[in-house]
Motif scaffolding. Structure first.
Motif, PDB file in Angstrom:
ATOM      1  N   PHE A  16      -8.048 -11.858   8.535  1.00  0.00           N
ATOM      2  CA  PHE A  16      -6.788 -11.830   7.783  1.00  0.00           C
ATOM      3  C   PHE A  16      -6.930 -10.839   6.633  1.00  0.00           C
ATOM      4  CE2 PHE A  16      -6.965 -15.843   9.906  1.00  0.00           C
ATOM      5  CZ  PHE A  16      -5.656 -16.169  10.215  1.00  0.00           C
ATOM      6  N   PHE A  17      -5.878 -10.068   6.373  1.00  0.00           N
ATOM      7  CA  PHE A  17      -5.990  -9.031   5.346  1.00  0.00           C
ATOM      8  C   PHE A  17      -4.666  -8.884   4.592  1.00  0.00           C
ATOM      9  CE2 PHE A  17      -6.384  -4.898   3.418  1.00  0.00           C
ATOM     10  CZ  PHE A  17      -7.742  -4.662   3.286  1.00  0.00           C
ATOM     11  N   ASN A  18      -4.717  -9.052   3.272  1.00  0.00           N
ATOM     12  CA  ASN A  18      -3.597  -8.719   2.388  1.00  0.00           C
ATOM     13  C   ASN A  18      -3.834  -7.333   1.812  1.00  0.00           C
ATOM     14  OD1 ASN A  18      -2.767 -11.318   2.829  1.00  0.00           O
ATOM     15  ND2 ASN A  18      -2.686 -11.904   0.663  1.00  0.00           N
ATOM     16  N   ARG A  19      -2.930  -6.417   2.080  1.00  0.00           N
ATOM     17  CA  ARG A  19      -3.038  -5.082   1.511  1.00  0.00           C
ATOM     18  C   ARG A  19      -2.217  -5.025   0.232  1.00  0.00           C
ATOM     19  NH1 ARG A  19      -0.242   0.628   3.133  1.00  0.00           N
ATOM     20  NH2 ARG A  19      -1.779   2.017   2.175  1.00  0.00           N
ATOM     21  N   ASP A  20      -2.864  -4.741  -0.886  1.00  0.00           N
ATOM     22  CA  ASP A  20      -2.206  -4.654  -2.185  1.00  0.00           C
ATOM     23  C   ASP A  20      -2.075  -3.194  -2.585  1.00  0.00           C
ATOM     24  OD1 ASP A  20      -2.517  -7.374  -2.005  1.00  0.00           O
ATOM     25  OD2 ASP A  20      -4.080  -7.505  -3.531  1.00  0.00           O
ATOM     26  N   GLU A  21      -0.853  -2.773  -2.897  1.00  0.00           N
ATOM     27  CA  GLU A  21      -0.600  -1.367  -3.219  1.00  0.00           C
ATOM     28  C   GLU A  21       0.489  -1.253  -4.274  1.00  0.00           C
ATOM     29  OE1 GLU A  21      -1.818   1.464  -2.709  1.00  0.00           O
ATOM     30  OE2 GLU A  21      -3.224   1.195  -1.051  1.00  0.00           O
ATOM     31  N   GLN A  22       0.609  -0.047  -4.826  1.00  0.00           N
ATOM     32  CA  GLN A  22       1.694   0.256  -5.738  1.00  0.00           C
ATOM     33  C   GLN A  22       3.032   0.081  -5.016  1.00  0.00           C
ATOM     34  OE1 GLN A  22       1.489   1.233  -9.115  1.00  0.00           O
ATOM     35  NE2 GLN A  22      -0.655   0.620  -8.876  1.00  0.00           N
ATOM     36  N   ARG A  23       4.023  -0.436  -5.726  1.00  0.00           N
ATOM     37  CA  ARG A  23       5.339  -0.639  -5.130  1.00  0.00           C
ATOM     38  C   ARG A  23       5.983   0.674  -4.710  1.00  0.00           C
ATOM     39  NH1 ARG A  23       7.658  -5.848  -6.324  1.00  0.00           N
ATOM     40  NH2 ARG A  23       6.209  -7.136  -7.545  1.00  0.00           N
ATOM     41  N   SER A  24       5.549   1.772  -5.330  1.00  0.00           N
ATOM     42  CA  SER A  24       6.126   3.084  -5.024  1.00  0.00           C
ATOM     43  C   SER A  24       5.537   3.726  -3.773  1.00  0.00           C
ATOM     44  CB  SER A  24       5.917   4.031  -6.214  1.00  0.00           C
ATOM     45  OG  SER A  24       4.533   4.158  -6.513  1.00  0.00           O
ATOM     46  N   ARG A  25       4.466   3.142  -3.215  1.00  0.00           N
ATOM     47  CA  ARG A  25       3.819   3.746  -2.050  1.00  0.00           C
ATOM     48  C   ARG A  25       4.696   3.614  -0.816  1.00  0.00           C
ATOM     49  NH1 ARG A  25      -1.745   5.105  -1.719  1.00  0.00           N
ATOM     50  NH2 ARG A  25      -2.362   5.680   0.401  1.00  0.00           N
ATOM     51  N   SER A  26       4.624   4.593   0.060  1.00  0.00           N
ATOM     52  CA  SER A  26       5.442   4.591   1.269  1.00  0.00           C
ATOM     53  C   SER A  26       5.119   3.396   2.153  1.00  0.00           C
ATOM     54  CB  SER A  26       5.211   5.879   2.071  1.00  0.00           C
ATOM     55  OG  SER A  26       5.539   7.021   1.309  1.00  0.00           O
ATOM     56  N   LEU A  27       6.142   2.892   2.845  1.00  0.00           N
ATOM     57  CA  LEU A  27       5.958   1.788   3.777  1.00  0.00           C
ATOM     58  C   LEU A  27       5.114   2.258   4.955  1.00  0.00           C
ATOM     59  CD1 LEU A  27       7.035  -1.182   4.122  1.00  0.00           C
ATOM     60  CD2 LEU A  27       8.739  -0.208   5.665  1.00  0.00           C
ATOM     61  N   ALA A  28       4.110   1.468   5.315  1.00  0.00           N
ATOM     62  CA  ALA A  28       3.227   1.843   6.421  1.00  0.00           C
ATOM     63  C   ALA A  28       3.951   1.719   7.761  1.00  0.00           C
ATOM     64  CB  ALA A  28       1.982   0.964   6.421  1.00  0.00           C
ATOM     65  N   ILE A  29       3.437   2.432   8.747  1.00  0.00           N
ATOM     66  CA  ILE A  29       3.931   2.332  10.116  1.00  0.00           C
ATOM     67  C   ILE A  29       3.183   1.176  10.787  1.00  0.00           C
ATOM     68  CG2 ILE A  29       4.155   3.526  12.329  1.00  0.00           C
ATOM     69  CD1 ILE A  29       4.012   6.167  10.679  1.00  0.00           C
ATOM     70  N   ALA A  30       3.926   0.241  11.355  1.00  0.00           N
ATOM     71  CA  ALA A  30       3.318  -0.959  11.943  1.00  0.00           C
ATOM     72  C   ALA A  30       2.352  -0.603  13.067  1.00  0.00           C
ATOM     73  CB  ALA A  30       4.417  -1.878  12.468  1.00  0.00           C
ATOM     74  N   PRO A  31       1.369  -1.470  13.336  1.00  0.00           N
ATOM     75  CA  PRO A  31       0.369  -1.185  14.369  1.00  0.00           C
ATOM     76  C   PRO A  31       0.991  -0.912  15.735  1.00  0.00           C
ATOM     77  CG  PRO A  31      -0.292  -3.071  13.079  1.00  0.00           C
ATOM     78  CD  PRO A  31       1.105  -2.742  12.661  1.00  0.00           C
ATOM     79  N   LYS A  32       0.412   0.055  16.405  1.00  0.00           N
ATOM     80  CA  LYS A  32       0.816   0.372  17.772  1.00  0.00           C
ATOM     81  C   LYS A  32      -0.402   0.953  18.482  1.00  0.00           C
ATOM     82  CE  LYS A  32       2.555   4.939  16.398  1.00  0.00           C
ATOM     83  NZ  LYS A  32       3.711   5.851  16.392  1.00  0.00           N
ATOM     84  N   PRO A  33      -0.424   0.933  19.825  1.00  0.00           N
ATOM     85  CA  PRO A  33      -1.565   1.495  20.549  1.00  0.00           C
ATOM     86  C   PRO A  33      -1.759   2.973  20.212  1.00  0.00           C
ATOM     87  CG  PRO A  33      -0.214   0.168  22.002  1.00  0.00           C
ATOM     88  CD  PRO A  33       0.555   0.303  20.725  1.00  0.00           C
ATOM     89  N   LEU A  34      -3.000   3.316  19.942  1.00  0.00           N
ATOM     90  CA  LEU A  34      -3.349   4.688  19.579  1.00  0.00           C
ATOM     91  C   LEU A  34      -4.711   5.000  20.176  1.00  0.00           C
ATOM     92  CD1 LEU A  34      -2.398   7.099  17.763  1.00  0.00           C
ATOM     93  CD2 LEU A  34      -3.759   6.105  15.932  1.00  0.00           C
ATOM     94  N   THR A  35      -4.823   6.127  20.860  1.00  0.00           N
ATOM     95  CA  THR A  35      -6.098   6.513  21.458  1.00  0.00           C
ATOM     96  C   THR A  35      -6.842   7.446  20.517  1.00  0.00           C
ATOM     97  OG1 THR A  35      -5.205   6.308  23.696  1.00  0.00           O
ATOM     98  CG2 THR A  35      -7.214   7.590  23.442  1.00  0.00           C
ATOM     99  N   ILE A  36      -8.048   7.030  20.113  1.00  0.00           N
ATOM    100  CA  ILE A  36      -8.900   7.821  19.230  1.00  0.00           C
ATOM    101  C   ILE A  36     -10.180   8.144  19.994  1.00  0.00           C
ATOM    102  CG2 ILE A  36     -10.078   7.938  16.997  1.00  0.00           C
ATOM    103  CD1 ILE A  36      -7.119   7.609  16.616  1.00  0.00           C
TER     104      ILE A  36
END
Length: 235
Positions: A16-36
């Motif tokens: 479980f992970f709570n990400r804490d950031e500045q309110r002005s930071r851009s909204l993240a893109i939700a998880p999706k399949p990605l090949t690395i």
């Protein structure tokens, strides 16, 4: 400021992970399949740096990065730490991740704590944490939960650990409640963090079994009523 916790349940593991950031930071893109590097992964993407702070892959390896504000800032221009997590997300094991991390030019990154979760060759759960303090990479031993903070770190850490010690932390439901908590008050001290300039901006729950990985993600504060988005990955 972030908080991570984990548990093992019937040889599945949960992070479980709570990400804490500045309110002005851009909204993240939700998880999706990605090949690395030919490895199937799931991870949210930070559009400001094109990296991530948390990932899981087809081999059952999951990574979480927290800023280590008490470290020493390296000189010169720095690369986003999220890009390092993105690269390491293609590794099969904790050993491979450690080797790649040890061979990286870490002076290019601000200090951090990197947590890795997975299974060993016999299928048993394993966890390891590495900390880069701006000068040296070391392995450290951790218990769940673990937190970071840029503000009053000792006070914040003591408060969040005290809450974990007061409440049960034995089930998935227990950990979800902990991450949504506003005890002792709705402030920088609570696991679900709220300040005038920053807050817990997202909530991640990774569930990894021997057959499948699930990434449950809320692109909002853990305490919000926004539903989870779920992505899955076959192992």
């Amino acid at each position: 400021m972030c908080t991570v916790s984990w548990l093992v349940d019937n040889n599945d593991y949960h992070v479980f992970f709570n990400r804490d950031e500045q309110r002005s930071r851009s909204l993240a893109i939700a998880p999706k399949p990605l090949t690395i590097n030919n490895t199937s992964t799931l991870m949210p993407i930070d559009p400001d740096g094109n990296g991530t702070w948390i990932s899981t892959n087809e081999f059952g390896l999951s990574l979480c990065l927290l800023n280590y504000y008490q470290g020493i800032k390296p000189q010169g221009a720095l690369i986003s730490r999220g890009l390092l997590v993105k690269t390491l997300s293609a590794k099969k094991t904790l050993q491979e991740a450690h080797q790649a991390l040890s061979q990286s030019t870490l002076n290019d990154y601000a200090s951090f704590s990197l947590l890795a979760f997975g299974f060993d060759a016999s299928g048993q759960f394993v966890q390891q944490t590495w900390q880069w303090n701006g000068e040296q990479l070391t392995k450290i031993e951790l218990n769940s939960p673990f937190t970071s903070s840029s503000v009053e770190f000792e006070h914040v850490s003591t408060s969040r650990l005290a809450l974990a010690n007061r409440m049960p932390m034995r089930s998935v439901a227990d950990l979800a409640i902990y991450h949504q908590s506003h005890q002792p008050d709705k402030s920088h001290l609570s696991a679900c963090m709220h300040r005038t300039d920053a807050k817990s901006v997202s909530f991640s729950h990774i569930h990894v079994s021997q057959q499948q990985s699930f990434f449950h993600y809320k692109n909002a504060s853990p305490c919000s009523s926004q539903p989870f988005e779920t992505s899955e990955l076959a192992r």
